[in-house]
Enzyme design. Structure first.
Site, PDB file in Angstrom:
ATOM      1  N   HIS A  63       0.325  -1.551  -0.005  1.00  0.00           N
ATOM      2  CA  HIS A  63       0.168  -0.053   0.001  1.00  0.00           C
ATOM      3  C   HIS A  63       1.158   0.856   0.233  1.00  0.00           C
ATOM      4  CE1 HIS A  63      -4.156   1.606   1.268  1.00  0.00           C
ATOM      5  NE2 HIS A  63      -2.957   2.858   1.249  1.00  0.00           N
ATOM      6  N   GLY A  70      -3.059  12.645  -1.231  1.00  0.00           N
ATOM      7  CA  GLY A  70      -3.931  13.793  -0.291  1.00  0.00           C
ATOM      8  C   GLY A  70      -4.997  14.730  -1.244  1.00  0.00           C
ATOM      9  N   GLU A  72      -7.319  16.309   0.221  1.00  0.00           N
ATOM     10  CA  GLU A  72      -8.416  17.168   1.496  1.00  0.00           C
ATOM     11  C   GLU A  72      -8.416  18.530   1.770  1.00  0.00           C
ATOM     12  OE1 GLU A  72      -7.684  12.595   2.230  1.00  0.00           O
ATOM     13  OE2 GLU A  72      -6.379  14.496   1.951  1.00  0.00           O
ATOM     14  N   THR A 101      -7.763   8.904  -1.820  1.00  0.00           N
ATOM     15  CA  THR A 101      -9.289  10.368  -2.827  1.00  0.00           C
ATOM     16  C   THR A 101      -9.313  10.719  -3.860  1.00  0.00           C
ATOM     17  OG1 THR A 101      -8.701  10.200  -0.110  1.00  0.00           O
ATOM     18  CG2 THR A 101     -10.481  11.999  -1.101  1.00  0.00           C
ATOM     19  N   ARG A 229      -7.697   1.834  13.550  1.00  0.00           N
ATOM     20  CA  ARG A 229      -8.077   3.213  14.257  1.00  0.00           C
ATOM     21  C   ARG A 229      -8.590   3.266  15.546  1.00  0.00           C
ATOM     22  NH1 ARG A 229      -7.937   6.168   9.328  1.00  0.00           N
ATOM     23  NH2 ARG A 229      -8.458   5.156   7.483  1.00  0.00           N
ATOM     24  N   ASP A 277       2.199   3.107   3.578  1.00  0.00           N
ATOM     25  CA  ASP A 277       0.779   3.918   2.910  1.00  0.00           C
ATOM     26  C   ASP A 277       2.112   5.148   3.277  1.00  0.00           C
ATOM     27  OD1 ASP A 277      -1.498   5.195   2.193  1.00  0.00           O
ATOM     28  OD2 ASP A 277      -2.306   5.701   5.054  1.00  0.00           O
ATOM     29  N   SER A 281      -1.312  10.866   2.394  1.00  0.00           N
ATOM     30  CA  SER A 281      -1.999  12.107   3.748  1.00  0.00           C
ATOM     31  C   SER A 281      -2.371  11.112   4.623  1.00  0.00           C
ATOM     32  CB  SER A 281      -2.764  13.406   2.879  1.00  0.00           C
ATOM     33  OG  SER A 281      -3.911  12.159   2.000  1.00  0.00           O
TER      34      SER A 281
END
Length: 392
Positions: A63, A70, A72, A101, A229, A277, A281
């Site tokens: 990933h 990013g 956002e 996103t 999370r 990741d 972002s």
């Protein structure tokens, strides 16, 4: 090119003891004990004395936002592309690139081109088609066609569920894309996996449980990431892995604690992976959905957290290594990756007692030698000597 690595303690990732590794071209030709007579019959071979070093497979990162992520917080918050030097110095030899996103200003054509460029510079790359949204944006107009016809496409992702940035797909839409990926994988001999971005909404992994419970979906076709999370999500991930799906933790400050908790809950260690990741972002929103903080994920975090887990999670080295080598290779059906054995790709690291990478190889090509990078990105400064992987 023939390279002989002598006297390393090998974790393949399972412990094999002190042995020699013979690399011919891009593959591992032999692992075992070579007598001096056999060594003498290898004229021109590069010989590396690995006494006191630990040999591991190169890390697989499933990933990575190789073209950046990013956005956002507006146009200025689009994160930068990754450099091959950042990947190599973190001990990673294989990456899977994804969009996040933004699939408007970031394109699949750009993602594919970046993946090919990174491979030209020295590592192995694959990509996911699709992005956060459904219906999925693709290269050919079809998820199945992308997987079957484009060599680097191994599945779709990251499809967002259980958060505000998700396009709120129905269960039927999720079943459709997972089925498309699965069939594409069958026709091409690839993983055909669907990689899911999971948010912090109370629905958590509920949509994925419904997929496996209510539809004829093969559990390994489902691969959920960002499962740490909160504790409720981690508990849910343990239940999903018990059904045969793969789950992935994003490496960060809480990784050791999360791994411990996963073990405490009886989580299936064979279905757990870690990822970085990288160059995505890391946004933080307030209760009204307003962006209040934005950071960029670093590729080196994955390497650091692997060794942090070795030191503090209660698991043995071979168990932790599997999260970034063998397990990831199994999840993505990369059959020549993730293990040190004859016939496998010669992706490997030689690490000293301080957890510093002394030597690294990707497809048999030396990427790190004596602690220094041997290859760099096309536009990197020739005088730059970034520090190689080291646990902190």
């Amino acid at each position: 090119m023939v390279t002989l690595i002598r006297g390393a303690e090998i974790f393949a990732p399972e412990p094999l003891g002190v042995r020699d590794i013979l690399v011919e071209g891009e593959r591992i030709a032999f692992i075992g004990q070579l007598d001096p007579a056999a060594v003498a019959e290898l004229p021109g071979a590069v010989v590396i004395d690995a006494t006191g070093l630990t040999a591991t497979p190169g890390l697989i990162d499933p990933h990575v936002h190789i073209t950046g992520g990013g956005g956002e917080g507006g146009y200025a918050t689009r994160t930068p592309e990754i450099s091959v030097t950042d990947i190599i110095r973190a001990g990673v030899t294989t990456v899977v690139g994804c969009l996040g996103t933004d699939s408007v200003t970031r394109s699949h054509g750009g993602l594919l081109a970046k993946a090919r460029g990174l491979e030209e510079e020295g590592i192995t790359t694959f990509v996911y088609t699709g992005s956060y949204q459904l219906p999925a944006r693709t290269i050919t107009g079809s998820v199945v066609d992308d997987i079957v016809l484009i060599d680097k496409v191994i599945g779709a992702g990251e499809i967002a569920i259980s958060e505000r940035r998700s396009f709120q797909p129905t269960i039927e839409a999720l079943a459709d894309i997972v089925s498309q990926c699965h069939v594409g994988g069958l026709l091409s001999g690839k993983a055909g996996v669907t990689h899911f971005h999971v948010g912090a909404h109370e629905s958590r992994l509920g949509p994925l449980h419904r997929l496996l419970d209510d539809y004829p979906i093969a559990p390994p076709a489902v691969y959920a990431t960002h499962i740490t999370r909160d504790d409720e999500l981690l508990v849910d991930a343990v239940a999903l892995a018990a059904k045969g799906a793969f789950v992935d933790m994003t490496a960060g400050a809480s990784t050791v604690e999360s791994v411990r908790r996963y073990v405490e809950l009886g989580g299936d260690l064979d279905h757990l992976t870690l990822s970085s990741d990288a160059n995505g972002s890391l946004p933080r929103f307030d209760a009204h959905g307003r962006l209040i903080e934005l950071q960029v994920a670093d590729q080196s975090t994955l390497y650091e957290q692997v060794w942090a887990c070795v030191e503090s999670s209660g698991l043995d080295l071979h168990q932790v290594l599997a999260f970034v080598t063998a397990n990831t290779a199994d999840a993505l059906k990369l059959f020549r990756k993730g293990r040190l054995a004859a016939g496998k790709d010669a992706d490997l690291l030689l690490v000293d007692e301080d957890r510093t990478i002394r030597h690294g190889f990707a497809l048999g090509r030396q990427t790190i030698g004596d602690g220094h990078l041997r290859i760099r990105g096309t536009f990197d400064s020739p005088s730059a000597r970034p520090e190689t992987g080291r646990s902190r």
